[in-house]
Design a protein around this motif. Structure first.
Motif, PDB file in Angstrom:
ATOM      1  N   VAL A   1      13.438  -7.692  -5.450  1.00  9.13           N
ATOM      2  CA  VAL A   1      14.706  -6.974  -5.605  1.00  9.13           C
ATOM      3  C   VAL A   1      15.700  -7.623  -4.651  1.00  9.13           C
ATOM      4  O   VAL A   1      15.334  -7.992  -3.539  1.00  9.13           O
ATOM      5  CB  VAL A   1      14.539  -5.474  -5.264  1.00  9.13           C
ATOM      6  CG1 VAL A   1      15.888  -4.759  -5.268  1.00  9.13           C
ATOM      7  CG2 VAL A   1      13.580  -4.801  -6.243  1.00  9.13           C
TER       8      VAL A   1
ATOM      9  N   GLY B   1      25.016  -3.115  -4.115  1.00 10.02           N
ATOM     10  CA  GLY B   1      23.852  -2.357  -4.523  1.00 10.02           C
ATOM     11  C   GLY B   1      22.631  -3.231  -4.791  1.00 10.02           C
ATOM     12  O   GLY B   1      22.623  -4.435  -4.572  1.00 10.02           O
ATOM     13  N   LEU B   2      21.586  -2.570  -5.285  1.00  9.27           N
ATOM     14  CA  LEU B   2      20.285  -3.188  -5.503  1.00  9.27           C
ATOM     15  C   LEU B   2      20.156  -3.711  -6.925  1.00  9.27           C
ATOM     16  O   LEU B   2      20.618  -3.078  -7.873  1.00  9.27           O
ATOM     17  CB  LEU B   2      19.185  -2.152  -5.237  1.00  9.27           C
ATOM     18  CG  LEU B   2      19.174  -1.564  -3.823  1.00  9.27           C
ATOM     19  CD1 LEU B   2      18.390  -0.262  -3.798  1.00  9.27           C
ATOM     20  CD2 LEU B   2      18.585  -2.561  -2.839  1.00  9.27           C
TER      21      LEU B   2
ATOM     22  N   TRP C   1       8.302  -1.638   0.666  1.00 14.04           N
ATOM     23  CA  TRP C   1       9.307  -2.685   0.681  1.00 14.04           C
ATOM     24  C   TRP C   1       9.114  -3.576   1.898  1.00 14.04           C
ATOM     25  O   TRP C   1       8.771  -3.089   2.980  1.00 14.04           O
ATOM     26  CB  TRP C   1      10.718  -2.080   0.764  1.00 14.04           C
ATOM     27  CG  TRP C   1      11.129  -1.253  -0.412  1.00 14.04           C
ATOM     28  CD1 TRP C   1      10.605  -0.058  -0.825  1.00 14.04           C
ATOM     29  CD2 TRP C   1      12.197  -1.548  -1.315  1.00 14.04           C
ATOM     30  NE1 TRP C   1      11.265   0.390  -1.927  1.00 14.04           N
ATOM     31  CE2 TRP C   1      12.256  -0.487  -2.244  1.00 14.04           C
ATOM     32  CE3 TRP C   1      13.127  -2.593  -1.413  1.00 14.04           C
ATOM     33  CZ2 TRP C   1      13.198  -0.454  -3.291  1.00 14.04           C
ATOM     34  CZ3 TRP C   1      14.058  -2.557  -2.436  1.00 14.04           C
ATOM     35  CH2 TRP C   1      14.088  -1.504  -3.367  1.00 14.04           C
ATOM     36  N   GLY C   2       9.380  -4.884   1.732  1.00 13.55           N
ATOM     37  CA  GLY C   2       9.499  -5.742   2.887  1.00 13.55           C
ATOM     38  C   GLY C   2      10.807  -5.469   3.608  1.00 13.55           C
ATOM     39  O   GLY C   2      11.655  -4.707   3.107  1.00 13.55           O
TER      40      GLY C   2
ATOM     41  N   GLN D   1      19.892  -7.701  -2.912  1.00 13.80           N
ATOM     42  CA  GLN D   1      21.053  -6.877  -2.574  1.00 13.80           C
ATOM     43  C   GLN D   1      22.118  -7.761  -1.954  1.00 13.80           C
ATOM     44  O   GLN D   1      22.017  -8.147  -0.788  1.00 13.80           O
ATOM     45  CB  GLN D   1      20.648  -5.764  -1.611  1.00 13.80           C
ATOM     46  CG  GLN D   1      21.752  -4.791  -1.287  1.00 13.80           C
ATOM     47  CD  GLN D   1      21.249  -3.609  -0.484  1.00 13.80           C
ATOM     48  OE1 GLN D   1      20.365  -3.727   0.367  1.00 13.80           O
ATOM     49  NE2 GLN D   1      21.809  -2.434  -0.749  1.00 13.80           N
TER      50      GLN D   1
ATOM     51  N   PHE E   1       9.041   2.126  -6.707  1.00 16.35           N
ATOM     52  CA  PHE E   1       8.636   1.218  -5.643  1.00 16.35           C
ATOM     53  C   PHE E   1       8.257   2.000  -4.390  1.00 16.35           C
ATOM     54  O   PHE E   1       9.069   2.763  -3.863  1.00 16.35           O
ATOM     55  CB  PHE E   1       9.785   0.262  -5.324  1.00 16.35           C
ATOM     56  CG  PHE E   1      10.275  -0.522  -6.514  1.00 16.35           C
ATOM     57  CD1 PHE E   1      11.598  -0.438  -6.916  1.00 16.35           C
ATOM     58  CD2 PHE E   1       9.417  -1.345  -7.223  1.00 16.35           C
ATOM     59  CE1 PHE E   1      12.058  -1.170  -8.008  1.00 16.35           C
ATOM     60  CE2 PHE E   1       9.864  -2.074  -8.314  1.00 16.35           C
ATOM     61  CZ  PHE E   1      11.187  -1.981  -8.711  1.00 16.35           C
TER      62      PHE E   1
ATOM     63  N   ASN F   1       6.984  -7.068  -6.952  1.00 12.73           N
ATOM     64  CA  ASN F   1       8.352  -7.247  -7.426  1.00 12.73           C
ATOM     65  C   ASN F   1       9.253  -7.951  -6.413  1.00 12.73           C
ATOM     66  O   ASN F   1       8.973  -7.991  -5.211  1.00 12.73           O
ATOM     67  CB  ASN F   1       8.974  -5.865  -7.694  1.00 12.73           C
ATOM     68  CG  ASN F   1       8.365  -5.166  -8.879  1.00 12.73           C
ATOM     69  OD1 ASN F   1       8.975  -5.029  -9.929  1.00 12.73           O
ATOM     70  ND2 ASN F   1       7.138  -4.680  -8.705  1.00 12.73           N
TER      71      ASN F   1
ATOM     72  N   LYS G   1      14.223  -9.660 -15.197  1.00 11.87           N
ATOM     73  CA  LYS G   1      15.514  -9.108 -15.636  1.00 11.87           C
ATOM     74  C   LYS G   1      16.081 -10.060 -16.681  1.00 11.87           C
ATOM     75  O   LYS G   1      16.166 -11.284 -16.437  1.00 11.87           O
ATOM     76  CB  LYS G   1      16.451  -8.983 -14.445  1.00 11.87           C
ATOM     77  CG  LYS G   1      17.816  -8.395 -14.770  1.00 11.87           C
ATOM     78  CD  LYS G   1      18.659  -8.318 -13.519  1.00 11.87           C
ATOM     79  CE  LYS G   1      20.076  -7.877 -13.856  1.00 11.87           C
ATOM     80  NZ  LYS G   1      20.142  -6.424 -14.133  1.00 11.87           N
TER      81      LYS G   1
ATOM     82  N   GLU H   1       8.919  -9.102 -11.739  1.00  9.72           N
ATOM     83  CA  GLU H   1       7.646  -8.636 -11.218  1.00  9.72           C
ATOM     84  C   GLU H   1       6.502  -9.482 -11.751  1.00  9.72           C
ATOM     85  O   GLU H   1       6.629 -10.169 -12.774  1.00  9.72           O
ATOM     86  CB  GLU H   1       7.422  -7.175 -11.594  1.00  9.72           C
ATOM     87  CG  GLU H   1       7.331  -6.928 -13.091  1.00  9.72           C
ATOM     88  CD  GLU H   1       7.096  -5.450 -13.441  1.00  9.72           C
ATOM     89  OE1 GLU H   1       6.942  -4.615 -12.536  1.00  9.72           O
ATOM     90  OE2 GLU H   1       7.060  -5.145 -14.651  1.00  9.72           O
TER      91      GLU H   1
ATOM     92  N   TYR I   1      14.347  -8.762  -1.199  1.00  9.86           N
ATOM     93  CA  TYR I   1      13.215  -7.927  -0.799  1.00  9.86           C
ATOM     94  C   TYR I   1      12.015  -8.173  -1.712  1.00  9.86           C
ATOM     95  O   TYR I   1      12.180  -8.250  -2.937  1.00  9.86           O
ATOM     96  CB  TYR I   1      13.565  -6.444  -0.924  1.00  9.86           C
ATOM     97  CG  TYR I   1      14.663  -5.936  -0.024  1.00  9.86           C
ATOM     98  CD1 TYR I   1      15.952  -5.735  -0.513  1.00  9.86           C
ATOM     99  CD2 TYR I   1      14.405  -5.602   1.301  1.00  9.86           C
ATOM    100  CE1 TYR I   1      16.953  -5.241   0.305  1.00  9.86           C
ATOM    101  CE2 TYR I   1      15.402  -5.109   2.128  1.00  9.86           C
ATOM    102  CZ  TYR I   1      16.673  -4.936   1.618  1.00  9.86           C
ATOM    103  OH  TYR I   1      17.670  -4.429   2.432  1.00  9.86           O
TER     104      TYR I   1
ATOM    105  N   TRP J   1      17.138  -5.452  -9.470  1.00 12.69           N
ATOM    106  CA  TRP J   1      15.770  -5.881  -9.718  1.00 12.69           C
ATOM    107  C   TRP J   1      15.783  -7.272 -10.332  1.00 12.69           C
ATOM    108  O   TRP J   1      16.584  -7.557 -11.237  1.00 12.69           O
ATOM    109  CB  TRP J   1      15.089  -4.897 -10.661  1.00 12.69           C
ATOM    110  CG  TRP J   1      13.701  -5.254 -11.063  1.00 12.69           C
ATOM    111  CD1 TRP J   1      12.576  -5.180 -10.290  1.00 12.69           C
ATOM    112  CD2 TRP J   1      13.268  -5.717 -12.341  1.00 12.69           C
ATOM    113  NE1 TRP J   1      11.468  -5.567 -11.014  1.00 12.69           N
ATOM    114  CE2 TRP J   1      11.865  -5.895 -12.279  1.00 12.69           C
ATOM    115  CE3 TRP J   1      13.913  -5.980 -13.553  1.00 12.69           C
ATOM    116  CZ2 TRP J   1      11.102  -6.341 -13.370  1.00 12.69           C
ATOM    117  CZ3 TRP J   1      13.169  -6.411 -14.635  1.00 12.69           C
ATOM    118  CH2 TRP J   1      11.785  -6.597 -14.531  1.00 12.69           C
TER     119      TRP J   1
END
Lengths: 115, 119
Positions: free
Chosen positions: B38, B45-46, B109-110, B40, B106, B36, B61, B51, B95, B48
């Motif tokens: 994501v 906020g985060l 995370w990177g 920010q 998830f 995926n 999305k 994927e 990310y 998506w």
């Protein structure tokens, strides 16, 4: 559209005291095929990526301290930190998975500080 | 230990295209996981983005679908993101993230990479 809300936006708690964060979805997160609540919680500290704390509403990720717990079902969920530690200062996000079509939706976040 | 590392330009021009790559180590991109992206925005906020599965199946999305392409390179064990028609609102830390095999959340995370859209 599905909307996730969190309350409060921020809170300050004394060390050793309980912190409670609420998350509400505009639509049920229960996955009908297995009756699981597809709701996760993440902790994000400044300059770091989010870290998974809780999945399926109440299952603690391996290595996460047991002072973190999740509860709730359907549309209303809670993350509880039973005894706040200094290292718990962070922003906490809830996240829902909606399967049809697949989509992940995050709540706006709750900032936790020390009082 | 699974590790993900984003790479790509940190500055892109408005109306241009963002291109990022995520190198995966400690796991095979062909495992039973979805991969995926994501993002920010600074101080926010985060969100998506989308994927991909190793077969090439994707989900995006809905509000970004017209501008997003996610692809996978199994030979390099990496996956990529392209986001077109950029505006300042696309400025964010991006990310790359692994979805748990059981799905719905998830687990890795990177570190994230900041992409600024500016002329």
């Amino acid at each position: 559209d599905i909307v996730m809300t969190q309350s409060p936006d921020s809170l300050a708690v004394s060390l050793g005291e309980r912190a409670t964060i609420n998350c509400k979805s505009s639509q049920s997160v229960v996955y009908s095929s297995n009756n699981k609540n597809y709701l996760a919680w993440y902790q994000q500290k400044p300059g770091q990526p989010p870290k998974l704390l809780i999945y399926w509403a109440s299952t603690r990720e391996s290595g996460v301290p047991d002072r973190f717990s999740g509860s709730g079902s359907g549309t209303d969920f809670t993350l509880t930190i039973s005894s706040l530690q200094a290292e718990d200062v962070a922003v906490y996000y809830c996240q829902q998975y909606y399967g049809s079509p697949p989509e992940f939706i995050f709540g706006p976040g709750t900032k936790v500080d020390i009082k | 230990q699974v590790q993900l590392q984003e790479s790509g330009p940190g500055l892109v021009k408005p109306s241009g295209t963002l291109s990022l790559t995520c190198a995966v180590s400690g796991d095979s991109i062909s495992s039973n996981n979805w991969w995926n992206w994501v993002r920010q925005p600074p101080g926010k906020g985060l969100e998506w983005i989308g994927e991909i599965y190793h077969s090439g199946s994707t989900n995006y999305k809905p509000s970004l679908k017209s501008r997003v392409t996610i692809s996978v390179d199994r030979s390099k064990n990496e996956f990529s993101l392209k986001l077109s028609s950029l505006t300042a609102a696309d400025t964010a830390v991006y990310y790359c993230v692994r979805e748990a095999e059981a799905g719905s959340y998830f687990d890795y995370w990177g570190q994230g990479t900041l992409v600024t859209v500016s002329s």
